[in-house]
Design a protein around this motif. Structure first.
Motif, PDB file in Angstrom:
ATOM      1  N   ASN A   1       0.846  -1.238   0.058  1.00 12.25           N
ATOM      2  CA  ASN A   1      -0.068   0.114   0.080  1.00 12.25           C
ATOM      3  C   ASN A   1       1.033   1.016   0.142  1.00 12.25           C
ATOM      4  OD1 ASN A   1      -3.076  -0.581   0.165  1.00 12.25           O
ATOM      5  ND2 ASN A   1      -2.350  -1.921   1.475  1.00 12.25           N
ATOM      6  N   LEU A   2       2.073   1.227   0.742  1.00 12.15           N
ATOM      7  CA  LEU A   2       2.832   2.409   0.994  1.00 12.15           C
ATOM      8  C   LEU A   2       3.335   2.673  -0.623  1.00 12.15           C
ATOM      9  CD1 LEU A   2       4.036   4.674   2.444  1.00 12.15           C
ATOM     10  CD2 LEU A   2       6.118   2.996   2.800  1.00 12.15           C
TER      11      LEU A   2
ATOM     12  N   TYR B   1      -3.519   1.858   4.087  1.00  2.20           N
ATOM     13  CA  TYR B   1      -2.143   1.592   4.884  1.00  2.20           C
ATOM     14  C   TYR B   1      -2.523   2.427   6.224  1.00  2.20           C
ATOM     15  CZ  TYR B   1       2.642   2.708   6.265  1.00  2.20           C
ATOM     16  OH  TYR B   1       3.913   2.735   6.709  1.00  2.20           O
ATOM     17  N   GLU B   2      -3.068   3.363   6.350  1.00  2.37           N
ATOM     18  CA  GLU B   2      -3.570   3.904   7.892  1.00  2.37           C
ATOM     19  C   GLU B   2      -4.566   3.085   8.382  1.00  2.37           C
ATOM     20  OE1 GLU B   2      -4.999   7.659   6.891  1.00  2.37           O
ATOM     21  OE2 GLU B   2      -2.933   8.570   6.383  1.00  2.37           O
TER      22      GLU B   2
ATOM     23  N   GLN C   1      -4.977   8.057  -2.523  1.00  3.77           N
ATOM     24  CA  GLN C   1      -5.516   8.632  -1.521  1.00  3.77           C
ATOM     25  C   GLN C   1      -6.162   7.123  -0.739  1.00  3.77           C
ATOM     26  OE1 GLN C   1      -8.385  11.423  -2.520  1.00  3.77           O
ATOM     27  NE2 GLN C   1      -6.866  13.039  -2.370  1.00  3.77           N
TER      28      GLN C   1
ATOM     29  N   GLN D   1      -3.671   5.282   0.651  1.00  2.00           N
ATOM     30  CA  GLN D   1      -2.931   5.642   1.886  1.00  2.00           C
ATOM     31  C   GLN D   1      -4.153   5.437   3.116  1.00  2.00           C
ATOM     32  OE1 GLN D   1      -2.652   9.987   1.661  1.00  2.00           O
ATOM     33  NE2 GLN D   1      -2.119  10.301   4.020  1.00  2.00           N
TER      34      GLN D   1
ATOM     35  N   HIS E   1       0.948   8.920  -6.365  1.00  2.00           N
ATOM     36  CA  HIS E   1       1.199  10.392  -6.138  1.00  2.00           C
ATOM     37  C   HIS E   1       2.364  10.921  -7.312  1.00  2.00           C
ATOM     38  CE1 HIS E   1       2.060  14.081  -4.004  1.00  2.00           C
ATOM     39  NE2 HIS E   1       3.596  13.831  -4.066  1.00  2.00           N
TER      40      HIS E   1
ATOM     41  N   MET F   1       0.859   3.972  -2.996  1.00  2.00           N
ATOM     42  CA  MET F   1       0.452   5.368  -2.720  1.00  2.00           C
ATOM     43  C   MET F   1       1.441   6.323  -3.141  1.00  2.00           C
ATOM     44  SD  MET F   1      -0.171   7.198   1.004  1.00  2.00           S
ATOM     45  CE  MET F   1       1.640   6.430   1.483  1.00  2.00           C
ATOM     46  N   LYS F   2       2.643   6.017  -2.995  1.00  2.58           N
ATOM     47  CA  LYS F   2       3.718   6.648  -3.668  1.00  2.58           C
ATOM     48  C   LYS F   2       3.844   6.777  -5.170  1.00  2.58           C
ATOM     49  CE  LYS F   2       7.170   6.087   0.231  1.00  2.58           C
ATOM     50  NZ  LYS F   2       8.545   5.458   0.467  1.00  2.58           N
TER      51      LYS F   2
END
Length: 99
Positions: free
Chosen positions: A38-39, A72-73, A66, A69, A46, A42-43
């Motif tokens: 997921n990280l 991930y959160e 998003q 992110q 972006h 996300m990167k």
């Protein structure tokens, strides 16, 4: 006919109401992989959104980033919630076993 019913029963996913008492090494590694996936997604989203000229595609890349992110959160929050309840003595610490 009986074999088909048994095959269908084996293919059904089991849904647990509570986390297991034991977290295996394999489970721990999979959670770590989920965070990494997921990280990275996300990167990448972006990066692509920042370098995209098409406004519609840029918006979709931002939405994709998003979403990853949030995933991930959510995983981190779940892990942190378990750690907090463990430190307060409300949750029995799971046993980690190797397979």
């Amino acid at each position: 006919m009986q074999q088909q019913q048994n095959m269908n029963n084996q293919n059904q996913q089991i849904i647990y109401q509570q986390p297991p008492d034991v977290i295996t090494t394999k489970d721990s590694l999979y959670i770590s992989d989920m965070l990494s996936w997921n990280l990275l997604a996300m990167k990448k989203a972006h990066f692509y959104a920042q370098n995209c000229q098409n406004p519609e595609l840029k918006t979709e890349m931002e939405r994709c980033g998003q979403m990853h992110q949030r995933h991930y959160e959510r995983i981190l929050n779940h892990l942190n919630t378990q750690n907090q309840t463990e430190s307060q003595g409300q949750y029995k610490s799971p046993n980690v076993t190797t397979m």
